[in-house]
Design a protein around this motif. Structure first.
Motif, short mmCIF file in Angstrom:
data_model
loop_
_atom_site.label_atom_id
_atom_site.label_comp_id
_atom_site.label_asym_id
_atom_site.label_seq_id
_atom_site.Cartn_x
_atom_site.Cartn_y
_atom_site.Cartn_z
N ALA A 252 0.81 -1.20 0.00
CA ALA A 252 0.00 0.00 0.00
C ALA A 252 0.84 1.24 0.00
O ALA A 252 1.84 1.33 0.67
CB ALA A 252 -0.89 0.00 1.21
N THR A 253 0.41 2.24 -0.73
CA THR A 253 1.16 3.49 -0.77
C THR A 253 0.36 4.61 -0.16
O THR A 253 -0.82 4.74 -0.40
CB THR A 253 1.46 3.87 -2.22
OG1 THR A 253 2.19 2.82 -2.81
CG2 THR A 253 2.22 5.15 -2.30
N PHE A 254 1.02 5.45 0.64
CA PHE A 254 0.33 6.57 1.27
C PHE A 254 0.63 7.87 0.52
O PHE A 254 1.64 8.00 -0.13
CB PHE A 254 0.79 6.74 2.72
CG PHE A 254 0.33 5.65 3.60
CD1 PHE A 254 1.09 4.51 3.76
CD2 PHE A 254 -0.88 5.74 4.24
CE1 PHE A 254 0.67 3.50 4.57
CE2 PHE A 254 -1.31 4.74 5.05
CZ PHE A 254 -0.53 3.61 5.21
N THR B 104 7.52 2.15 -2.84
CA THR B 104 8.69 2.84 -2.30
C THR B 104 8.85 2.70 -0.79
O THR B 104 9.86 3.10 -0.24
CB THR B 104 8.63 4.33 -2.66
OG1 THR B 104 7.42 4.89 -2.13
CG2 THR B 104 8.65 4.53 -4.17
N GLY B 105 7.85 2.16 -0.13
CA GLY B 105 7.93 2.03 1.32
C GLY B 105 6.79 1.19 1.84
O GLY B 105 6.01 0.62 1.08
N ALA B 106 6.69 1.12 3.17
CA ALA B 106 5.61 0.37 3.82
C ALA B 106 4.94 1.27 4.84
O ALA B 106 5.57 2.16 5.41
CB ALA B 106 6.16 -0.88 4.49
N ALA B 107 3.65 1.04 5.10
CA ALA B 107 2.91 1.88 6.03
C ALA B 107 1.88 1.06 6.77
O ALA B 107 1.48 -0.03 6.33
CB ALA B 107 2.24 3.04 5.29
N ILE C 227 1.06 -2.34 2.23
CA ILE C 227 0.22 -2.39 3.42
C ILE C 227 0.08 -3.80 3.96
O ILE C 227 0.19 -4.02 5.16
CB ILE C 227 -1.18 -1.83 3.13
CG1 ILE C 227 -1.08 -0.39 2.64
CG2 ILE C 227 -2.05 -1.90 4.38
CD1 ILE C 227 -0.46 0.55 3.64
N GLY C 228 -0.19 -4.78 3.11
CA GLY C 228 -0.45 -6.12 3.62
C GLY C 228 -0.19 -7.23 2.62
O GLY C 228 0.05 -6.98 1.43
N PRO D 143 -0.21 -7.61 8.13
CA PRO D 143 0.46 -6.31 7.97
C PRO D 143 1.91 -6.49 7.49
O PRO D 143 2.67 -7.30 8.05
CB PRO D 143 0.42 -5.72 9.38
CG PRO D 143 -0.76 -6.36 10.03
CD PRO D 143 -0.77 -7.77 9.49
N VAL D 144 2.28 -5.75 6.48
CA VAL D 144 3.64 -5.84 5.94
C VAL D 144 4.67 -5.33 6.93
O VAL D 144 5.77 -5.87 7.05
CB VAL D 144 3.74 -5.06 4.61
CG1 VAL D 144 5.19 -4.83 4.22
CG2 VAL D 144 3.05 -5.82 3.50
N THR D 145 4.32 -4.26 7.67
CA THR D 145 5.28 -3.69 8.61
C THR D 145 5.72 -4.73 9.64
O THR D 145 6.90 -4.79 10.00
CB THR D 145 4.67 -2.48 9.32
OG1 THR D 145 3.38 -2.82 9.85
CG2 THR D 145 4.51 -1.31 8.36
#
Length: 359
Positions: free
Chosen positions: A26-28, A261-264, A326-327, A346-348
Motif C-alpha cells: 500500500a502506498t500513502f 517505495t515504502g511500507a505503512a 500495506i499487507g 500487515p507488511v510492517t
C-alpha cells in the motif's frame, strides 16, 4: 475455497478452511496536512498523516480514547472519546472528536468473551471503531448448535457486539500480484524486499508452509523459503536463487505497474488496492484492524480486515495504498462476483520480524 494447483485490537475468525489470497503493497499520500490546524476545526489529512496523528493521540490520551478511523469523505481523522475533556484535546490537535458509549477496554472484554465461549470454525470478530462495537461474522458453514451457541454469546454482549452472516466460507487460498508456483499449489508474490543486501520476496506464511521451492509461471525455479510463520502470523520470506527481474513494484494487470517505495500501517477507512494472480486488481476499504482469524489450520492474529474481494490463488499477494506496501493476502470468504471479506497480514510486522526492507 480449495487450494489451486499451478498457475492495537485484535479480532478473531475461525475458518473451516483457509483461503489464501495475494495482496500488494500500500502506498500513502504525503504525510502533511493540507492546511495548518485551526482551533476546533478538523484538519484535512492524507491517510498517512491521519495515521500518524492517530498514533500520537492514542499514546497521549491512553484510555481516554476509544478507537480511531479515517473519514474518507471529509478527509478527517475521527477519534472516539468517552468524555468532554478528551474531546477538547482531540479537537485542539486537529482531529474530530466523537463521543461513544463503549471504551476499548469494554470492547476488548467482549472479544475475550467471544474467544472463550465462541471460538467456532467459520467465525471471525474484529473491533469496528465506526460502529463502536465488535462485529462478529459467521460464514455459511456455521449452522445448527454452533450458530445457536454463537448467537447466545453475542446477544449476551448487548450493544458491544453485532452478529453478521457471510455467504461464503472462510479459508486461506494459495495462488504478489504475479503467480508463484510449487508442488503444493499456487500463490501470489507479495513484495520484493532486501535483507542483508540480498534479494528476497514476501508472501503468505500458509503458502510457505505448503511449498518450499518456488517457480515463476513459466516453471523456472526462482527461490527457496528462508522463513515461514503460520499460524500465529501469516508471512513467509523467500530468498531468490535466480537472477529473475525483481522490481519494487506491483503488477496492475493492464500493462503497467505501481512502484512501491515504502511500507505503512493500515488505518480504518483507508482506501486500498489488492493485486493477485487469480482475480488481478480490486479496490476496497480497510474496515478493521488487529483481527484474529481462527482457520482450521490454526489461529492468526493482528490482521487487517477489508471489504476487498479475493479468491483462491490470490494468497500472499500485495495490498497497497499509493506507493506504500500495506499487507499480504491471508484469507477470507466470498469471491469477486458476490463480494466478501478478506484479511491481510500487515507488511510492517513481517518486515520487522524478518529484518527485511522494501527495495
Amino acid at each position: 475455497m480449495k487450494h489451486r494447483r499451478m498457475p492495537r485490537r485484535r479480532a478473531a475468525l475461525t475458518g473451516a478452511g483457509v483461503a489464501a489470497l495475494v495482496a500488494a503493497g500500500a502506498t500513502f499520500q504525503s504525510a502533511n496536512a493540507s492546511e495548518p490546524a485551526m482551533a476546533g476545526v478538523p484538519q484535512v489529512l492524507s491517510v498517512p498523516a491521519a495515521g500518524k496523528l492517530a498514533s500520537t493521540l492514542t499514546a497521549d490520551l491512553g484510555t481516554d480514547t476509544a478507537g480511531t478511523y479515517y473519514d474518507a469523505r471529509s478527509k478527517n481523522l475521527v477519534v472516539n472519546v468517552l468524555d468532554g475533556t478528551a474531546a477538547k484535546a482531540v479537537e485542539a490537535a486537529g482531529a474530530r472528536a466523537r463521543l461513544v458509549a463503549n471504551s476499548l477496554a469494554e470492547l476488548d472484554g467482549a472479544r475475550t468473551t467471544l474467544r472463550r465461549g465462541a471460538t467456532i470454525p467459520g467465525t471471525s470478530w474484529a473491533t469496528d471503531p465506526v460502529g463502536d462495537k465488535v462485529v462478529v461474522t459467521a460464514d455459511r458453514t456455521v449452522t445448527g448448535t454452533d450458530l445457536a451457541k454463537l448467537t447466545k454469546v453475542v446477544d449476551g454482549l448487548g450493544g458491544k457486539a453485532e452478529l453478521r452472516r457471510s455467504h461464503g466460507e472462510f479459508k486461506p487460498s494459495i495462488a504478489g500480484g504475479d503467480a508463484i508456483t510449487g508442488s503444493g499449489g499456487r500463490c501470489s508474490l507479495g513484495f520484493n524486499v532486501v535483507k542483508d543486501g540480498e534479494p528476497y520476496f514476501l508472501t503468505a506464511g500458509h503458502c510457505t508452509e505448503a511449498v518450499s521451492t518456488w517457480s515463476d509461471p513459466a516453471g523456472n525455479v526462482i527461490g527457496r523459503n528462508a522463513r515461514s510463520s503460520f499460524p500465529g502470523n501469516d508471512f513467509g520470506l523467500v530468498k531468490y536463487t535466480s537472477d529473475a527481474a525483481r522490481p519494487s513494484a506491483v503488477d496492475l494487470y493492464d500493462g503497467s505497474v505501481r512502484q512501491i517505495t515504502g511500507a505503512a500501517e493500515a488505518t480504518v477507512g483507508m482506501k486500498v488496492t489488492r493485486s493477485g494472480s487469480t482475480t488481478q486488481v480490486h479496490d476496497g476499504t480497510v474496515t478493521g484492524l488487529d483481527a484474529t482469524v481462527n482457520y482450521s489450520e490454526g489461529t492468526v492474529s493482528g490482521l487487517i480486515q477489508t471489504d476487498v474481494c479475493a479468491e483462491p490463488g490470490d494468497s500472499g499477494g500485495p495490498l497497497f495504498s499509493g506507493g506504500n506496501a500495506i499487507g499480504l493476502t491471508s484469507g477470507g470468504s466470498g469471491d469477486c462476483t458476490l463480494g466478501g471479506e478478506t484479511f491481510f497480514q500487515p507488511v510492517t510486522e513481517a518486515l520487522t520480524a524478518t529484518g527485511a526492507r522494501i527495495g
